[in-house]
Design an enzyme around this catalytic site. Sequence first.
Site, PDB file in Angstrom:
ATOM      1  N   ARG A   1     -60.245 -14.297 -15.429  1.00  0.00           N
ATOM      2  CA  ARG A   1     -58.896 -13.869 -15.031  1.00  0.00           C
ATOM      3  C   ARG A   1     -58.316 -12.923 -16.070  1.00  0.00           C
ATOM      4  O   ARG A   1     -58.456 -13.145 -17.271  1.00  0.00           O
ATOM      5  CB  ARG A   1     -57.988 -15.100 -14.932  1.00  0.00           C
ATOM      6  CG  ARG A   1     -56.521 -14.757 -14.855  1.00  0.00           C
ATOM      7  CD  ARG A   1     -55.655 -15.979 -14.714  1.00  0.00           C
ATOM      8  NE  ARG A   1     -55.431 -16.702 -15.943  1.00  0.00           N
ATOM      9  CZ  ARG A   1     -54.411 -16.483 -16.781  1.00  0.00           C
ATOM     10  NH1 ARG A   1     -53.544 -15.524 -16.546  1.00  0.00           N
ATOM     11  NH2 ARG A   1     -54.257 -17.218 -17.862  1.00  0.00           N
TER      12      ARG A   1
ATOM     13  N   LEU B   1     -50.651 -21.939 -27.781  1.00  0.00           N
ATOM     14  CA  LEU B   1     -51.028 -20.536 -27.588  1.00  0.00           C
ATOM     15  C   LEU B   1     -50.140 -19.564 -28.362  1.00  0.00           C
ATOM     16  O   LEU B   1     -48.932 -19.738 -28.444  1.00  0.00           O
ATOM     17  CB  LEU B   1     -50.931 -20.202 -26.092  1.00  0.00           C
ATOM     18  CG  LEU B   1     -51.476 -18.828 -25.717  1.00  0.00           C
ATOM     19  CD1 LEU B   1     -52.994 -18.805 -25.823  1.00  0.00           C
ATOM     20  CD2 LEU B   1     -51.046 -18.425 -24.320  1.00  0.00           C
TER      21      LEU B   1
ATOM     22  N   ARG C   1     -60.468 -11.392 -21.961  1.00  0.00           N
ATOM     23  CA  ARG C   1     -60.485 -12.600 -22.801  1.00  0.00           C
ATOM     24  C   ARG C   1     -61.884 -13.143 -23.036  1.00  0.00           C
ATOM     25  O   ARG C   1     -62.183 -13.650 -24.122  1.00  0.00           O
ATOM     26  CB  ARG C   1     -59.624 -13.686 -22.147  1.00  0.00           C
ATOM     27  CG  ARG C   1     -58.174 -13.331 -22.216  1.00  0.00           C
ATOM     28  CD  ARG C   1     -57.307 -14.313 -21.499  1.00  0.00           C
ATOM     29  NE  ARG C   1     -55.931 -13.852 -21.593  1.00  0.00           N
ATOM     30  CZ  ARG C   1     -54.915 -14.409 -20.964  1.00  0.00           C
ATOM     31  NH1 ARG C   1     -55.111 -15.451 -20.175  1.00  0.00           N
ATOM     32  NH2 ARG C   1     -53.697 -13.935 -21.108  1.00  0.00           N
TER      33      ARG C   1
ATOM     34  N   HIS D   1     -59.229 -18.850 -24.122  1.00  0.00           N
ATOM     35  CA  HIS D   1     -58.309 -17.817 -24.628  1.00  0.00           C
ATOM     36  C   HIS D   1     -58.625 -17.539 -26.099  1.00  0.00           C
ATOM     37  O   HIS D   1     -58.909 -18.467 -26.858  1.00  0.00           O
ATOM     38  CB  HIS D   1     -56.868 -18.315 -24.486  1.00  0.00           C
ATOM     39  CG  HIS D   1     -55.837 -17.236 -24.601  1.00  0.00           C
ATOM     40  ND1 HIS D   1     -55.583 -16.575 -25.780  1.00  0.00           N
ATOM     41  CD2 HIS D   1     -54.995 -16.698 -23.681  1.00  0.00           C
ATOM     42  CE1 HIS D   1     -54.628 -15.673 -25.576  1.00  0.00           C
ATOM     43  NE2 HIS D   1     -54.258 -15.731 -24.309  1.00  0.00           N
TER      44      HIS D   1
ATOM     45  N   GLU E   1     -51.249 -13.296 -25.549  1.00  0.00           N
ATOM     46  CA  GLU E   1     -51.994 -12.035 -25.606  1.00  0.00           C
ATOM     47  C   GLU E   1     -51.040 -10.861 -25.855  1.00  0.00           C
ATOM     48  O   GLU E   1     -51.436  -9.796 -26.328  1.00  0.00           O
ATOM     49  CB  GLU E   1     -52.712 -11.844 -24.261  1.00  0.00           C
ATOM     50  CG  GLU E   1     -53.723 -10.732 -24.226  1.00  0.00           C
ATOM     51  CD  GLU E   1     -54.603 -10.862 -22.989  1.00  0.00           C
ATOM     52  OE1 GLU E   1     -55.501 -11.722 -23.001  1.00  0.00           O
ATOM     53  OE2 GLU E   1     -54.390 -10.129 -22.014  1.00  0.00           O
TER      54      GLU E   1
ATOM     55  N   SER F   1     -42.658 -28.396 -15.606  1.00  0.00           N
ATOM     56  CA  SER F   1     -44.021 -28.063 -15.159  1.00  0.00           C
ATOM     57  C   SER F   1     -44.640 -27.077 -16.137  1.00  0.00           C
ATOM     58  O   SER F   1     -43.939 -26.344 -16.842  1.00  0.00           O
ATOM     59  CB  SER F   1     -43.978 -27.426 -13.773  1.00  0.00           C
ATOM     60  OG  SER F   1     -43.464 -28.347 -12.860  1.00  0.00           O
TER      61      SER F   1
ATOM     62  N   LEU G   1     -44.532 -23.167 -10.681  1.00  0.00           N
ATOM     63  CA  LEU G   1     -44.082 -21.916 -10.067  1.00  0.00           C
ATOM     64  C   LEU G   1     -44.663 -21.730  -8.661  1.00  0.00           C
ATOM     65  O   LEU G   1     -43.962 -21.285  -7.742  1.00  0.00           O
ATOM     66  CB  LEU G   1     -44.503 -20.758 -10.981  1.00  0.00           C
ATOM     67  CG  LEU G   1     -43.656 -19.504 -10.950  1.00  0.00           C
ATOM     68  CD1 LEU G   1     -42.174 -19.789 -11.049  1.00  0.00           C
ATOM     69  CD2 LEU G   1     -44.091 -18.593 -12.089  1.00  0.00           C
ATOM     70  N   ALA G   2     -45.939 -22.089  -8.477  1.00  0.00           N
ATOM     71  CA  ALA G   2     -46.574 -21.893  -7.167  1.00  0.00           C
ATOM     72  C   ALA G   2     -45.927 -22.797  -6.121  1.00  0.00           C
ATOM     73  O   ALA G   2     -45.519 -22.332  -5.044  1.00  0.00           O
ATOM     74  CB  ALA G   2     -48.073 -22.179  -7.265  1.00  0.00           C
TER      75      ALA G   2
ATOM     76  N   GLU H   1     -52.852 -22.308  -9.797  1.00  0.00           N
ATOM     77  CA  GLU H   1     -54.064 -22.515 -10.598  1.00  0.00           C
ATOM     78  C   GLU H   1     -54.974 -23.575  -9.997  1.00  0.00           C
ATOM     79  O   GLU H   1     -56.174 -23.617 -10.287  1.00  0.00           O
ATOM     80  CB  GLU H   1     -53.678 -22.870 -12.047  1.00  0.00           C
ATOM     81  CG  GLU H   1     -54.870 -22.801 -12.986  1.00  0.00           C
ATOM     82  CD  GLU H   1     -54.529 -22.957 -14.453  1.00  0.00           C
ATOM     83  OE1 GLU H   1     -53.361 -22.719 -14.838  1.00  0.00           O
ATOM     84  OE2 GLU H   1     -55.439 -23.320 -15.220  1.00  0.00           O
TER      85      GLU H   1
ATOM     86  N   GLN I   1     -61.845 -20.316 -18.395  1.00  0.00           N
ATOM     87  CA  GLN I   1     -61.415 -19.307 -19.373  1.00  0.00           C
ATOM     88  C   GLN I   1     -61.097 -19.919 -20.733  1.00  0.00           C
ATOM     89  O   GLN I   1     -60.393 -20.927 -20.812  1.00  0.00           O
ATOM     90  CB  GLN I   1     -60.174 -18.580 -18.861  1.00  0.00           C
ATOM     91  CG  GLN I   1     -59.671 -17.520 -19.832  1.00  0.00           C
ATOM     92  CD  GLN I   1     -58.727 -16.538 -19.162  1.00  0.00           C
ATOM     93  OE1 GLN I   1     -57.533 -16.798 -19.077  1.00  0.00           O
ATOM     94  NE2 GLN I   1     -59.252 -15.433 -18.673  1.00  0.00           N
TER      95      GLN I   1
ATOM     96  N   GLY J   1     -46.540 -14.507 -22.049  1.00  0.00           N
ATOM     97  CA  GLY J   1     -46.590 -13.046 -22.179  1.00  0.00           C
ATOM     98  C   GLY J   1     -46.055 -12.240 -21.024  1.00  0.00           C
ATOM     99  O   GLY J   1     -45.462 -11.179 -21.211  1.00  0.00           O
ATOM    100  N   GLY J   2     -46.267 -12.681 -19.766  1.00  0.00           N
ATOM    101  CA  GLY J   2     -45.726 -11.889 -18.672  1.00  0.00           C
ATOM    102  C   GLY J   2     -46.519 -11.976 -17.385  1.00  0.00           C
ATOM    103  O   GLY J   2     -47.444 -12.768 -17.251  1.00  0.00           O
TER     104      GLY J   2
ATOM    105  N   HIS K   1     -58.338 -22.501 -21.716  1.00  0.00           N
ATOM    106  CA  HIS K   1     -56.981 -22.055 -21.387  1.00  0.00           C
ATOM    107  C   HIS K   1     -56.687 -22.088 -19.890  1.00  0.00           C
ATOM    108  O   HIS K   1     -55.574 -22.398 -19.477  1.00  0.00           O
ATOM    109  CB  HIS K   1     -56.807 -20.624 -21.903  1.00  0.00           C
ATOM    110  CG  HIS K   1     -55.476 -20.015 -21.600  1.00  0.00           C
ATOM    111  ND1 HIS K   1     -54.297 -20.532 -22.093  1.00  0.00           N
ATOM    112  CD2 HIS K   1     -55.127 -18.930 -20.857  1.00  0.00           C
ATOM    113  CE1 HIS K   1     -53.279 -19.788 -21.671  1.00  0.00           C
ATOM    114  NE2 HIS K   1     -53.753 -18.824 -20.905  1.00  0.00           N
TER     115      HIS K   1
ATOM    116  N   PHE L   1     -51.529  -5.573 -21.765  1.00  0.00           N
ATOM    117  CA  PHE L   1     -52.279  -6.828 -21.826  1.00  0.00           C
ATOM    118  C   PHE L   1     -53.768  -6.501 -21.797  1.00  0.00           C
ATOM    119  O   PHE L   1     -54.160  -5.388 -21.407  1.00  0.00           O
ATOM    120  CB  PHE L   1     -51.905  -7.720 -20.628  1.00  0.00           C
ATOM    121  CG  PHE L   1     -51.133  -8.965 -21.010  1.00  0.00           C
ATOM    122  CD1 PHE L   1     -50.077  -8.909 -21.896  1.00  0.00           C
ATOM    123  CD2 PHE L   1     -51.471 -10.204 -20.470  1.00  0.00           C
ATOM    124  CE1 PHE L   1     -49.365 -10.054 -22.242  1.00  0.00           C
ATOM    125  CE2 PHE L   1     -50.771 -11.353 -20.810  1.00  0.00           C
ATOM    126  CZ  PHE L   1     -49.721 -11.282 -21.695  1.00  0.00           C
TER     127      PHE L   1
ATOM    128  N   GLY M   1     -44.686 -29.176  -8.633  1.00  0.00           N
ATOM    129  CA  GLY M   1     -43.408 -28.474  -8.739  1.00  0.00           C
ATOM    130  C   GLY M   1     -43.422 -27.397  -9.797  1.00  0.00           C
ATOM    131  O   GLY M   1     -42.418 -27.137 -10.450  1.00  0.00           O
TER     132      GLY M   1
END
Length: 580
Positions: A385, A247, A281, A237, A250, A43, A15-16, A374, A235, A50-51, A349, A121, A13
């Site tokens: 990424r 975190l 990164r 970070h 970025e 979730s 965002l995806a 993800e 990855q 950051g965006g 990350h 970014f 549940g």
Amino acid sequence: MKIYKFDSIIVGGGLAGVRAAVEIASKGYKICLLTLLDKLIRSHSNAAQGGIQASLANTTESIGDDWRVHAYDTIKGSDWLADQDIVEEVVKLAPFLIREMDYWGAVFSRTDKGLINQRQFGGATYPRCVFASDGTGHVLMNLIESRATCLNIPVFSRRQALSLILDGVKVVGVTTLNLVNGEIEAFLGNAVILATGGAGLLYKETTNARTCFGDGMTIALETGLAQIGNPEFVQFHPTPMPPRYILATEGCRGDGGVLLNSEEKEFMWDYSSMKGNLASRDVVSRSMMREIVAGRGIEGFSTTHLWLDIKRLGYEHVATKLRDVYFLCRNFIGVDPTKEYIPVRPAQHYTMFGVKTNKRCEAYGIQGLYAIGECACWDLHGANRLGGNSLLETVASGYIAGQKILENLAKDKIQICKDGLVEDEIKRQETRIKNILGKKDGENVYRLFSEMRGIMSQNAGIFRNGQDIEIGLAALNKIFEKTANVKIDCKEIALNLELQLALRFSGMAKIALCVMKSALLRTESRGSHWRDDFPKRDDKNWLKRTLASFPIGVQEPEINYEPVKITLLPPGDRGYGEKK
Ligand SMILES: Cc1cc2nc3c(=O)[nH]c(=O)nc-3n(C[C@H](O)[C@H](O)[C@H](O)COP(=O)(O)OP(=O)(O)OC[C@H]3O[C@@H](n4cnc5c(N)ncnc54)[C@H](O)[C@@H]3O)c2cc1C
């Protein structure tokens, strides 16, 4: 025995998952969401700071940006391992998806002219990252959850998906453990979408939440049919804050913050002559570790770290555009970032790897199974990424998978599976639990989990070499052998974290083995996968994607490869001026 029936089931549940659910439910189909947590909003997407990238070209500095530049940046970031047809589709879709969320009511930060604002970014040619201060994930999760509520999408919370129910090579549903009352249940549907997020908890130091076990990947892998794409690409970070590795986005560097060493020197330009603090990164994390190894780190916060300076941005900027970082620094590490430097050190990350799917998010090897966000590898990110492209991937893959499922639902008949199939799978899971609870002697699952995470950080981290990976592989093999003999101390079925870990741990160990073995076999350095013994990228032999599977009954992963699709930009220099 509880058996629920829907048109489609979404496991996860974040965002995806919720974006896919909204797409399908808006056409009147019956869909449900399953989540480990008590509420969708909890979730991990909620933590995104950051965006989200989209080439809107809304600011003066981003004039000239368009989908092509976004695509080229993404491909260079991926070190040419992304499938370029997927990159093209996603970056073209990005402006539409942002405007749609804006229309739905997302409170994005604005320019003076009232347009959606965009920030710089890493690895991006123009400021392209759409943001809501540095709480973008929180804003988007609130938004998408409210859409799901409006559509009356049922949410089954506190459920741990345990296995896929298969009829031959077709998925017909999932079994779950109800974490509150301990019941095993089944959810049946014509399609199952895995949207369970990343697998950061494979590593000891990670920015990920305590739910990022990679469950979707493990239950897919444990069928023996699905494949994990690119397991060696993980990855790290550059700017998590020790000792807890929360975190610092970025966006701190995107807005003008810089990394400093113990001499307070801005060292990144020595390693990346063209992008400096805003290289991709993988490049920044490697450079930071080289500074630390060269003795220019600072002791403190339980480790050796470097500094991130955002105090140069001034109180007003930090307290408004980076207000989560401002809050997190003061409350979790006792640092006021408007007056002091922030301690930072690279940590795990993001998992570029995931359940391998095609362009329409359909998993390889299992009909009716989809993977998004993800948890999937379709493959947008390749070997590395770019920041802001993951939130984009969640909504893009949710939308695309939703469209594909709608197409199928319009023509599919109601699923009929063999008699007794579902009941048998429920019984199999009940027996598994009974066996774990009944064991008097055996291996402590927390100890094995902690050992595995240590090995992953040590032997499959930022710098890798053949010898260390071999050692890691041997150690993981020993852990994997022990997974069959796990015992737990707490004997309850309900609300038992130890049991929940025991149920997922052998699958996690399999994923760890996939990472380690693929890292050993890839004798080149590309993106996040750095081999000290093979420091060059080798397009002649390695411009290909790894596919790992774990056939039933075998003790180690099988590794195969497939070609990468190059449709826009032939392999070349990444343009960061990286000194290797
Ligand atoms: C601190 C941080 C900041 C980030 N900032 C950014 C950013 O600014 N921009 C960007 O693009 N990306 C960012 N990312 C990455 C991005 O946030 C994630 O990749 C993305 O949100 C993942 O979304 P998802 O929907 O795939 O998974 P998640 O949001 O992790 O959701 C997974 C869901 O699956 C459920 N689940 C898991 N296992 C099971 C199971 N067995 N049974 C049932 N349900 C299960 C969970 O309960 C959860 O609901 C950041 C990541 C981190 C860690």
